[in-house]
Design an enzyme around this catalytic site. Sequence first.
Site, PDB file in Angstrom:
ATOM      1  N   SER A   9       6.197   9.032  -7.237  1.00  0.00           N
ATOM      2  CA  SER A   9       6.392   7.904  -8.147  1.00  0.00           C
ATOM      3  C   SER A   9       7.145   8.337  -9.398  1.00  0.00           C
ATOM      4  CB  SER A   9       5.038   7.315  -8.545  1.00  0.00           C
ATOM      5  OG  SER A   9       5.224   6.406  -9.610  1.00  0.00           O
ATOM      6  N   HIS A  34       9.355   6.238  -5.121  1.00  0.00           N
ATOM      7  CA  HIS A  34       8.581   5.026  -5.419  1.00  0.00           C
ATOM      8  C   HIS A  34       8.903   4.587  -6.849  1.00  0.00           C
ATOM      9  CE1 HIS A  34       5.041   2.385  -4.984  1.00  0.00           C
ATOM     10  NE2 HIS A  34       4.722   2.729  -6.227  1.00  0.00           N
ATOM     11  N   ASP A  36       8.180   2.012  -9.807  1.00  0.00           N
ATOM     12  CA  ASP A  36       7.232   1.054 -10.381  1.00  0.00           C
ATOM     13  C   ASP A  36       7.890   0.231 -11.479  1.00  0.00           C
ATOM     14  OD1 ASP A  36       4.657   1.789  -9.061  1.00  0.00           O
ATOM     15  OD2 ASP A  36       5.089   3.727  -9.972  1.00  0.00           O
ATOM     16  N   MET A  38       7.582  -2.649 -14.076  1.00  0.00           N
ATOM     17  CA  MET A  38       6.487  -3.364 -14.756  1.00  0.00           C
ATOM     18  C   MET A  38       7.034  -4.233 -15.880  1.00  0.00           C
ATOM     19  SD  MET A  38       3.863  -0.238 -15.280  1.00  0.00           S
ATOM     20  CE  MET A  38       3.349   0.819 -13.941  1.00  0.00           C
ATOM     21  N   HIS A  67       8.175  -1.089  -6.224  1.00  0.00           N
ATOM     22  CA  HIS A  67       6.850  -1.708  -6.345  1.00  0.00           C
ATOM     23  C   HIS A  67       6.908  -2.601  -7.588  1.00  0.00           C
ATOM     24  CE1 HIS A  67       2.318  -0.850  -7.392  1.00  0.00           C
ATOM     25  NE2 HIS A  67       2.517  -2.123  -7.103  1.00  0.00           N
ATOM     26  N   MET A  69       5.633  -4.885 -10.243  1.00  0.00           N
ATOM     27  CA  MET A  69       4.435  -5.368 -10.935  1.00  0.00           C
ATOM     28  C   MET A  69       4.912  -6.333 -12.008  1.00  0.00           C
ATOM     29  SD  MET A  69       2.407  -1.759 -10.993  1.00  0.00           S
ATOM     30  CE  MET A  69       3.861  -0.860 -10.517  1.00  0.00           C
ATOM     31  N   MET A 138      -3.501  -0.788  -3.367  1.00  0.00           N
ATOM     32  CA  MET A 138      -3.649  -0.081  -4.640  1.00  0.00           C
ATOM     33  C   MET A 138      -5.024   0.591  -4.684  1.00  0.00           C
ATOM     34  SD  MET A 138      -0.874  -0.364  -6.323  1.00  0.00           S
ATOM     35  CE  MET A 138      -1.489   0.535  -7.754  1.00  0.00           C
ATOM     36  N   ASP A 176      -1.459   3.823  -3.065  1.00  0.00           N
ATOM     37  CA  ASP A 176      -0.877   4.154  -4.367  1.00  0.00           C
ATOM     38  C   ASP A 176      -1.960   4.220  -5.435  1.00  0.00           C
ATOM     39  OD1 ASP A 176       0.734   4.344  -6.624  1.00  0.00           O
ATOM     40  OD2 ASP A 176       1.595   2.327  -6.447  1.00  0.00           O
TER      41      ASP A 176
HETATM   42  C1  DX5 Z   1       0.410   2.514 -10.990  1.00  0.00           C
HETATM   43  C2  DX5 Z   1       1.608   2.785 -10.146  1.00  0.00           C
HETATM   44  C3  DX5 Z   1       1.615   4.072  -9.421  1.00  0.00           C
HETATM   45  C4  DX5 Z   1       1.516   5.316 -10.281  1.00  0.00           C
HETATM   46  C5  DX5 Z   1       0.702   6.289  -9.510  1.00  0.00           C
HETATM   47  O1  DX5 Z   1       0.423   1.179 -11.328  1.00  0.00           O
HETATM   48  O2  DX5 Z   1       1.753   1.767  -9.168  1.00  0.00           O
HETATM   49  O3  DX5 Z   1       2.710   4.164  -8.522  1.00  0.00           O
HETATM   50  O4  DX5 Z   1       2.753   5.892 -10.598  1.00  0.00           O
HETATM   51  O5  DX5 Z   1       0.440   7.393 -10.265  1.00  0.00           O
HETATM   52  P1  DX5 Z   1      -0.685   8.454  -9.869  1.00  0.00           P
HETATM   53  O6  DX5 Z   1      -0.274   9.020  -8.520  1.00  0.00           O
HETATM   54  O7  DX5 Z   1      -0.622   9.459 -10.972  1.00  0.00           O
HETATM   55  O8  DX5 Z   1      -1.990   7.738  -9.777  1.00  0.00           O
HETATM   56 ZN    ZN Z   2       3.293   2.032  -7.608  1.00  0.00          ZN
END
Ligand code: DX5
Ligand code: ZN
Length: 221
Positions: A9, A34, A36, A38, A67, A69, A138, A176
């Site tokens: 990620s 990956h 993220d 947000m 991903h 969010m 998740m 994740d």
């Molecule tokens: C959290 C993200 C994850 C995050 C995971 O909302 O969706 O992808 O980067 O990080 P770790 O592996 O450190 O939990």
């Molecule tokens: Zn994620």
Amino acid sequence: MTEYKLAPSLLSADFGILKEQLEIMEKAGAPYIHLDVMDGMFVPNISFGMPVLKSIRKYTNMVFDAHLMVVEPERYVEEVYKAGCDIINIHAEATKDVKGVIEKINGFGVKSGVTIKPATPVSEIYDVLPMVDMVLVMSVEPGFGGQKFMEEQLDKVRELKRLKDENGYKYDIQIDGGITLDNVRQVIEAGANCIVAGSSVLGKEDIAQAVKDFNKIFEEY
Ligand code: DX5
Ligand code: ZN
């Protein structure tokens, strides 16, 4: 035979040296990155968006696993697709029209995914399971890296694996949040085959070694 895929990620990256870190991960054997995205509304954090996705697309051939969010992802899926993402994953809780957004993503000719937060049961997404290429469970509350793995979420992974086998669905099962070298076997044994890891890869001193350590465990299966 199941193919296991590591998806480091980007959230845990050093954004000052992104290009370098991407090269290290790709060379070490990470097939996916990956991403993220947000919006500060769906989750209480803001990460990065289209300009960053577009910039890094030039420097790596890793599969772009987005991903989202964000609230009402229907507003952004086209831009995410145009930024070069190969898999676009939306949250079931983020829109009133999950099915419509999945159809839209499928229409772009890229892979679609649906994600569920820890409190959302698999039954909420039964109707889209035949349409998606990935289901993301998740195992932390979305928003931040470095949180503790919620083991009880593995029940949902097991249910998704059972539904996949019984119905011949094609989706990968991704997990994740809080995944480490110590709990990844447990996650694989529950049925996940696409493993997101933030702190456990980009948070490590030796990123290449971390990628190799995960891949080595995948070879056991
Ligand atoms: C959290 C993200 C994850 C995050 C995971 O909302 O969706 O992808 O980067 O990080 P770790 O592996 O450190 O939990
Ligand atoms: Zn994620």
